[in-house]
Write an enzyme that holds these catalytic residues in place. Structure first.
Site, PDB file in Angstrom:
ATOM      1  CG  ASP A  97       9.708  -4.616   0.346  1.00  0.00           C
ATOM      2  OD1 ASP A  97       9.326  -3.926  -0.291  1.00  0.00           O
ATOM      3  OD2 ASP A  97       9.381  -4.880   1.621  1.00  0.00           O
ATOM      4  CG  HIS A 102       8.610 -10.168  -0.534  1.00  0.00           C
ATOM      5  ND1 HIS A 102       7.365 -10.068  -0.129  1.00  0.00           N
ATOM      6  CD2 HIS A 102       9.336  -9.438   0.524  1.00  0.00           C
ATOM      7  CE1 HIS A 102       7.178  -9.505   0.985  1.00  0.00           C
ATOM      8  NE2 HIS A 102       8.488  -9.232   1.459  1.00  0.00           N
TER       9      HIS A 102
HETATM   10 ZN   LIG Z   1      11.589  -7.479   3.927  1.00  0.00          ZN
END
Ligand SMILES: [Zn+2]
Length: 240
Positions: free
Chosen positions: A49, A191
């Site tokens: 993400d 991430h």
């Molecule tokens: Zn996020």
């Protein structure tokens, strides 16, 4: 010596036969989209993400390419300008692309116009770059309400393993958290905007390859598990 029974020859012949069958199954995979892999290996999906970010995402794509691994990227709209080449590369190299809002905001409680400004706008930007649509959605913070379910024209993808890599920027602990929990059908949240997360992700790939796991995109994982991804529905894992 010629008459002596040699079981190892039979085993070799069987192994060659099985290897040939395996190759035959792989040959079924089409180039224009996912198809059944035909494997008994445990499957797992790496998802990233908040990117793209040039420094870290590019290193991650290099590492994944070296290992022949496909992942899923949930991109933030405002991060896209200037990284178009990275997104084209993701698409070209077989990764799946999803959206993660335009400004990384909560999607719950938004009216239709604001939802469109966050999600549809990001989808339009991505379509312009890769030349096709079909992006799954991961709402920021995993926050979903009735409005998000109603307004989303794609499936909502959450996760089943979260090492909180944004909070604990320590690659060893991230790797340990994921490798100790990984099961067939899990969806891992990371991430790709932190160097520690990229380092951890590639170490996780190596460790889980050792354990026999095959890394697939979310779309491929759903397909292998005969799960149809439906707009507005939430998915966290795809266990057998
Ligand atoms: Zn996020």
């Amino acid at each position: 010596m010629g008459k002596k029974w040699k079981p190892e020859l039979l085993i070799l012949a069987l192994a060659l036969l099985l290897a040939g069958m395996g190759l035959g199954e792989r040959g079924v995979v089409s180039a224009d989209g996912p198809a059944e892999i035909g494997t008994e290996k445990p499957l797992i999906a790496l998802t990233f993400d908040d990117g793209p970010r040039r420094s870290t995402t590019e290193a991650l794509l290099d590492g994944l390419a070296e290992r022949g691994v496909k992942a899923t990227f949930f991109l933030v709209g405002e991060m896209i300008p200037g990284c178009e080449d990275l997104i084209e590369r993701m698409d070209r190299e077989g990764h799946q692309i999803g959206t993660h809002s335009y400004d990384h905001v909560r999607l719950i409680g938004l009216n239709a116009a604001d939802f469109a400004r966050q999600v549809d706008r990001t989808e339009a930007l991505l379509t312009e770059i890769v030349g096709h649509g079909g992006f799954v959605l991961r709402p920021p913070y995993g926050m979903i309400d009735k409005g998000v379910e109603k307004r989303s024209n794609s499936a909502l993808i959450l996760w089943s393993i979260d090492p909180e890599d944004w909070n604990d920027k320590h690659a060893d602990r991230i790797v340990e958290h994921i490798v100790s929990q990984a099961k067939d059908g899990d969806v891992i949240l990371l991430h790709d905007i932190y160097p520690t997360s990229v380092d951890a992700a590639l170490r996780v790939v190596d460790a889980l390859h050792q354990k026999g796991f095959l890394f697939v995109t979310v779309e491929e994982l759903a397909l292998q598990r005969h799960v149809e991804l439906k707009a507005g529905e939430t998915y966290r894992s795809f266990y057998p």
